[in-house]
Motif scaffolding. Structure first.
Motif, PDB file in Angstrom:
ATOM      1  N   PRO A 121      28.157  66.376  37.734  1.00 36.13           N
ATOM      2  CA  PRO A 121      28.581  67.568  38.466  1.00 36.13           C
ATOM      3  C   PRO A 121      28.020  68.842  37.838  1.00 36.13           C
ATOM      4  O   PRO A 121      27.867  68.941  36.616  1.00 36.13           O
ATOM      5  CB  PRO A 121      30.117  67.527  38.344  1.00 36.13           C
ATOM      6  CG  PRO A 121      30.450  66.123  37.982  1.00 36.13           C
ATOM      7  CD  PRO A 121      29.295  65.642  37.156  1.00 36.13           C
ATOM      8  N   ALA A 122      27.737  69.841  38.679  1.00 35.24           N
ATOM      9  CA  ALA A 122      27.213  71.114  38.184  1.00 35.24           C
ATOM     10  C   ALA A 122      28.203  71.793  37.250  1.00 35.24           C
ATOM     11  O   ALA A 122      27.811  72.538  36.345  1.00 35.24           O
ATOM     12  CB  ALA A 122      26.875  72.026  39.361  1.00 35.24           C
ATOM     13  N   ALA A 123      29.515  71.544  37.446  1.00 32.16           N
ATOM     14  CA  ALA A 123      30.534  72.184  36.621  1.00 32.16           C
ATOM     15  C   ALA A 123      30.435  71.784  35.154  1.00 32.16           C
ATOM     16  O   ALA A 123      30.960  72.478  34.286  1.00 32.16           O
ATOM     17  CB  ALA A 123      31.929  71.843  37.163  1.00 32.16           C
ATOM     18  N   GLN A 124      29.757  70.663  34.851  1.00 32.14           N
ATOM     19  CA  GLN A 124      29.642  70.213  33.469  1.00 32.14           C
ATOM     20  C   GLN A 124      28.417  70.787  32.755  1.00 32.14           C
ATOM     21  O   GLN A 124      28.222  70.532  31.566  1.00 32.14           O
ATOM     22  CB  GLN A 124      29.578  68.689  33.430  1.00 32.14           C
ATOM     23  CG  GLN A 124      30.891  68.009  33.785  1.00 32.14           C
ATOM     24  CD  GLN A 124      30.848  66.531  33.471  1.00 32.14           C
ATOM     25  OE1 GLN A 124      30.809  65.702  34.367  1.00 32.14           O
ATOM     26  NE2 GLN A 124      30.852  66.192  32.211  1.00 32.14           N
ATOM     27  N   VAL A 125      27.607  71.573  33.475  1.00 32.61           N
ATOM     28  CA  VAL A 125      26.392  72.122  32.876  1.00 32.61           C
ATOM     29  C   VAL A 125      26.458  73.646  32.935  1.00 32.61           C
ATOM     30  O   VAL A 125      26.334  74.240  34.004  1.00 32.61           O
ATOM     31  CB  VAL A 125      25.139  71.618  33.620  1.00 32.61           C
ATOM     32  CG1 VAL A 125      23.878  72.135  32.934  1.00 32.61           C
ATOM     33  CG2 VAL A 125      25.130  70.096  33.686  1.00 32.61           C
ATOM     34  N   PRO A 126      26.663  74.312  31.809  1.00 27.73           N
ATOM     35  CA  PRO A 126      26.717  75.780  31.796  1.00 27.73           C
ATOM     36  C   PRO A 126      25.393  76.397  32.244  1.00 27.73           C
ATOM     37  O   PRO A 126      24.342  75.743  32.242  1.00 27.73           O
ATOM     38  CB  PRO A 126      27.022  76.119  30.327  1.00 27.73           C
ATOM     39  CG  PRO A 126      27.534  74.852  29.728  1.00 27.73           C
ATOM     40  CD  PRO A 126      26.865  73.741  30.472  1.00 27.73           C
ATOM     41  N   GLU A 127      25.450  77.662  32.608  1.00 24.14           N
ATOM     42  CA  GLU A 127      24.250  78.379  33.025  1.00 24.14           C
ATOM     43  C   GLU A 127      23.205  78.383  31.900  1.00 24.14           C
ATOM     44  O   GLU A 127      23.528  78.576  30.725  1.00 24.14           O
ATOM     45  CB  GLU A 127      24.602  79.822  33.401  1.00 24.14           C
ATOM     46  CG  GLU A 127      23.409  80.663  33.829  1.00 24.14           C
ATOM     47  CD  GLU A 127      23.796  82.099  34.144  1.00 24.14           C
ATOM     48  OE1 GLU A 127      22.894  82.904  34.419  1.00 24.14           O
ATOM     49  OE2 GLU A 127      25.009  82.422  34.086  1.00 24.14           O
ATOM     50  N   GLY A 128      21.962  78.148  32.278  1.00 25.88           N
ATOM     51  CA  GLY A 128      20.880  78.184  31.293  1.00 25.88           C
ATOM     52  C   GLY A 128      20.076  76.897  31.279  1.00 25.88           C
ATOM     53  O   GLY A 128      20.242  76.022  32.130  1.00 25.88           O
ATOM     54  N   VAL A 129      19.183  76.787  30.293  1.00 26.57           N
ATOM     55  CA  VAL A 129      18.310  75.624  30.147  1.00 26.57           C
ATOM     56  C   VAL A 129      18.912  74.674  29.120  1.00 26.57           C
ATOM     57  O   VAL A 129      19.326  75.106  28.035  1.00 26.57           O
ATOM     58  CB  VAL A 129      16.891  76.050  29.710  1.00 26.57           C
ATOM     59  CG1 VAL A 129      15.982  74.829  29.563  1.00 26.57           C
ATOM     60  CG2 VAL A 129      16.299  77.033  30.712  1.00 26.57           C
ATOM     61  N   HIS A 130      18.957  73.402  29.456  1.00 24.33           N
ATOM     62  CA  HIS A 130      19.606  72.417  28.587  1.00 24.33           C
ATOM     63  C   HIS A 130      18.761  71.153  28.490  1.00 24.33           C
ATOM     64  O   HIS A 130      17.936  70.871  29.362  1.00 24.33           O
ATOM     65  CB  HIS A 130      20.990  72.052  29.136  1.00 24.33           C
ATOM     66  CG  HIS A 130      21.892  73.226  29.349  1.00 24.33           C
ATOM     67  ND1 HIS A 130      22.631  73.781  28.343  1.00 24.33           N
ATOM     68  CD2 HIS A 130      22.130  73.955  30.467  1.00 24.33           C
ATOM     69  CE1 HIS A 130      23.315  74.808  28.824  1.00 24.33           C
ATOM     70  NE2 HIS A 130      23.019  74.936  30.106  1.00 24.33           N
ATOM     71  N   THR A 131      19.021  70.382  27.430  1.00 21.63           N
ATOM     72  CA  THR A 131      18.395  69.082  27.259  1.00 21.63           C
ATOM     73  C   THR A 131      19.430  67.994  27.494  1.00 21.63           C
ATOM     74  O   THR A 131      20.469  67.960  26.829  1.00 21.63           O
ATOM     75  CB  THR A 131      17.797  68.921  25.850  1.00 21.63           C
ATOM     76  OG1 THR A 131      16.801  69.926  25.637  1.00 21.63           O
ATOM     77  CG2 THR A 131      17.157  67.548  25.689  1.00 21.63           C
ATOM     78  N   LEU A 132      19.142  67.133  28.455  1.00 20.71           N
ATOM     79  CA  LEU A 132      20.029  66.017  28.785  1.00 20.71           C
ATOM     80  C   LEU A 132      19.418  64.745  28.206  1.00 20.71           C
ATOM     81  O   LEU A 132      18.256  64.427  28.465  1.00 20.71           O
ATOM     82  CB  LEU A 132      20.173  65.893  30.299  1.00 20.71           C
ATOM     83  CG  LEU A 132      21.152  64.859  30.825  1.00 20.71           C
ATOM     84  CD1 LEU A 132      22.583  65.269  30.495  1.00 20.71           C
ATOM     85  CD2 LEU A 132      20.984  64.685  32.335  1.00 20.71           C
ATOM     86  N   THR A 133      20.188  64.026  27.395  1.00 25.44           N
ATOM     87  CA  THR A 133      19.688  62.840  26.700  1.00 25.44           C
ATOM     88  C   THR A 133      20.521  61.629  27.051  1.00 25.44           C
ATOM     89  O   THR A 133      21.755  61.717  27.127  1.00 25.44           O
ATOM     90  CB  THR A 133      19.721  63.047  25.176  1.00 25.44           C
ATOM     91  OG1 THR A 133      18.966  64.222  24.837  1.00 25.44           O
ATOM     92  CG2 THR A 133      19.144  61.845  24.442  1.00 25.44           C
ATOM     93  N   VAL A 134      19.858  60.494  27.252  1.00 23.67           N
ATOM     94  CA  VAL A 134      20.556  59.225  27.430  1.00 23.67           C
ATOM     95  C   VAL A 134      20.105  58.294  26.315  1.00 23.67           C
ATOM     96  O   VAL A 134      18.933  58.259  25.946  1.00 23.67           O
ATOM     97  CB  VAL A 134      20.275  58.610  28.816  1.00 23.67           C
ATOM     98  CG1 VAL A 134      18.809  58.250  28.986  1.00 23.67           C
ATOM     99  CG2 VAL A 134      21.153  57.394  29.045  1.00 23.67           C
ATOM    100  N   ARG A 135      21.066  57.560  25.727  1.00 24.68           N
ATOM    101  CA  ARG A 135      20.778  56.682  24.594  1.00 24.68           C
ATOM    102  C   ARG A 135      21.435  55.327  24.842  1.00 24.68           C
ATOM    103  O   ARG A 135      22.553  55.271  25.357  1.00 24.68           O
ATOM    104  CB  ARG A 135      21.308  57.314  23.302  1.00 24.68           C
ATOM    105  CG  ARG A 135      20.921  56.578  22.024  1.00 24.68           C
ATOM    106  CD  ARG A 135      21.408  57.321  20.787  1.00 24.68           C
ATOM    107  NE  ARG A 135      20.876  58.687  20.744  1.00 24.68           N
ATOM    108  CZ  ARG A 135      21.645  59.774  20.770  1.00 24.68           C
ATOM    109  NH1 ARG A 135      22.965  59.660  20.846  1.00 24.68           N
ATOM    110  NH2 ARG A 135      21.088  60.977  20.735  1.00 24.68           N
ATOM    111  N   LEU A 136      20.759  54.248  24.474  1.00 24.40           N
ATOM    112  CA  LEU A 136      21.267  52.901  24.720  1.00 24.40           C
ATOM    113  C   LEU A 136      22.043  52.368  23.516  1.00 24.40           C
ATOM    114  O   LEU A 136      21.611  52.529  22.366  1.00 24.40           O
ATOM    115  CB  LEU A 136      20.108  51.952  25.041  1.00 24.40           C
ATOM    116  CG  LEU A 136      19.295  52.269  26.304  1.00 24.40           C
ATOM    117  CD1 LEU A 136      18.243  51.196  26.530  1.00 24.40           C
ATOM    118  CD2 LEU A 136      20.197  52.425  27.515  1.00 24.40           C
ATOM    119  N   TYR A 137      23.168  51.709  23.815  1.00 21.33           N
ATOM    120  CA  TYR A 137      24.053  51.172  22.774  1.00 21.33           C
ATOM    121  C   TYR A 137      24.363  49.709  23.038  1.00 21.33           C
ATOM    122  O   TYR A 137      24.403  49.258  24.187  1.00 21.33           O
ATOM    123  CB  TYR A 137      25.367  51.956  22.728  1.00 21.33           C
ATOM    124  CG  TYR A 137      25.220  53.350  22.180  1.00 21.33           C
ATOM    125  CD1 TYR A 137      25.517  53.635  20.851  1.00 21.33           C
ATOM    126  CD2 TYR A 137      24.762  54.378  22.991  1.00 21.33           C
ATOM    127  CE1 TYR A 137      25.365  54.917  20.347  1.00 21.33           C
ATOM    128  CE2 TYR A 137      24.594  55.664  22.494  1.00 21.33           C
ATOM    129  CZ  TYR A 137      24.903  55.920  21.175  1.00 21.33           C
ATOM    130  OH  TYR A 137      24.740  57.191  20.682  1.00 21.33           O
TER     131      TYR A 137
END
Length: 275
Positions: A121-137
């Motif tokens: 959801p957009a509500a979980q990402v504040p305004e600005g540029v961000h790095t989204l990472t996915v990691r396997l466990y």
């Protein structure tokens, strides 16, 4: 007599447990599980999980793609090779090429992911540029690693000001970015439910929220401890920072009865009855 004792021991081993599982014994840690895949390293990832190293050949791999959703936020695709999601055995032994994923925004954990698709959801990402990472466990919560580095992938997200829509620039790191796409402003919620988790209790008391199919619901939740909210049946998750209000907006496009609960405290916040 020896044969009889062996027969009784075998019967006791199966009578209580039903079908065999990979879950570890009570009183042991995840890392003491019986799975012997890879080599458990002393090194840890950013979240404090130990790395479980495997050879590069045949190792799990993941590629992350983020596409703007026409209603709200982004649809994330986790394309994996040498790996399969096993949500039914989380907490069990580390078995080669199985487990789940963690989703992080700028190093902060947002959610666990148990399949190849996830809606952010957009509500979980504040305004600005961000790095989204996915990691396997692995199922024992150790991070799969190759050559001392976690198996992960990242994209770049750009979020617009609240109330003015969200602009997305998915860019798989480090190889570049696809064409920019812009999502229109998300429609407002039809209903808002405000809840709080305090001292292990839900305020107001857990109840039922009735919705018509197609209605948009905003869940505004404040927890006194860090946790994760999960909407069953919709596979929607929301990080709950300690002491801060967080909002999840979803469209009730499925009919039925769905529980909204927290992962860590295992509390049912409400039930969504969609007709």
């Amino acid at each position: 007599m020896v044969a009889l004792l062996l027969l009784l021991a075998g019967g006791a081993a199966t009578a209580c447990g039903g079908r065999a599982t990979t879950h570890h014994k009570p009183g042991t840690t995840h890392e003491q599980a019986t799975g012997g895949a890879g080599t458990l390293l002393d090194a840890q990832d950013a979240g404090g999980h130990r790395l479980r190293e495997v050879p590069a050949q045949g190792a799990p791999q993941v590629k992350l793609t983020a596409r703007p959703d026409p209603e709200d936020g982004w649809n994330l695709q986790l394309a994996v090779t040498g790996f399969r999601f096993t949500p039914d055995s989380v907490g069990g032994a580390a078995l080669t090429g199985t487990g789940h994923a963690h989703l992080e925004l700028d190093g902060r954990k947002l959610a666990r992911v148990y399949g190849p698709w996830f809606h952010l959801p957009a509500a979980q990402v504040p305004e600005g540029v961000h790095t989204l990472t996915v990691r396997l466990y692995a199922d024992d919560h150790t991070a799969w690693a190759v050559a001392g580095k976690p198996v992960e992938a990242a994209v770049e997200l750009t979020a617009g000001p609240p109330g003015q829509g969200t602009h997305s620039h998915p860019a798989p790191a480090p190889t570049g970015s696809p064409a920019t796409r812009t999502a229109p402003p998300a429609p407002p919620a039809d209903r808002t439910v405000t809840l709080a988790v305090q001292d292990g209790k839900v305020v107001p008391t857990t109840g039922r929220t009735e919705l018509r199919r197609g209605e948009r619901l905003a869940l505004r939740v404040t927890s006194d401890r860090a946790d994760t909210l999960h909407v069953h049946g919709y596979d929607e998750e929301l990080a709950l920072p300690a002491g801060q209000e967080a909002t999840l907006v979803l469209t009730a496009d499925r009919t039925g009865l769905f529980e909204v609960e927290t992962h860590e405290s295992r509390l049912v916040l409400t039930q969504l009855l969609v007709r």
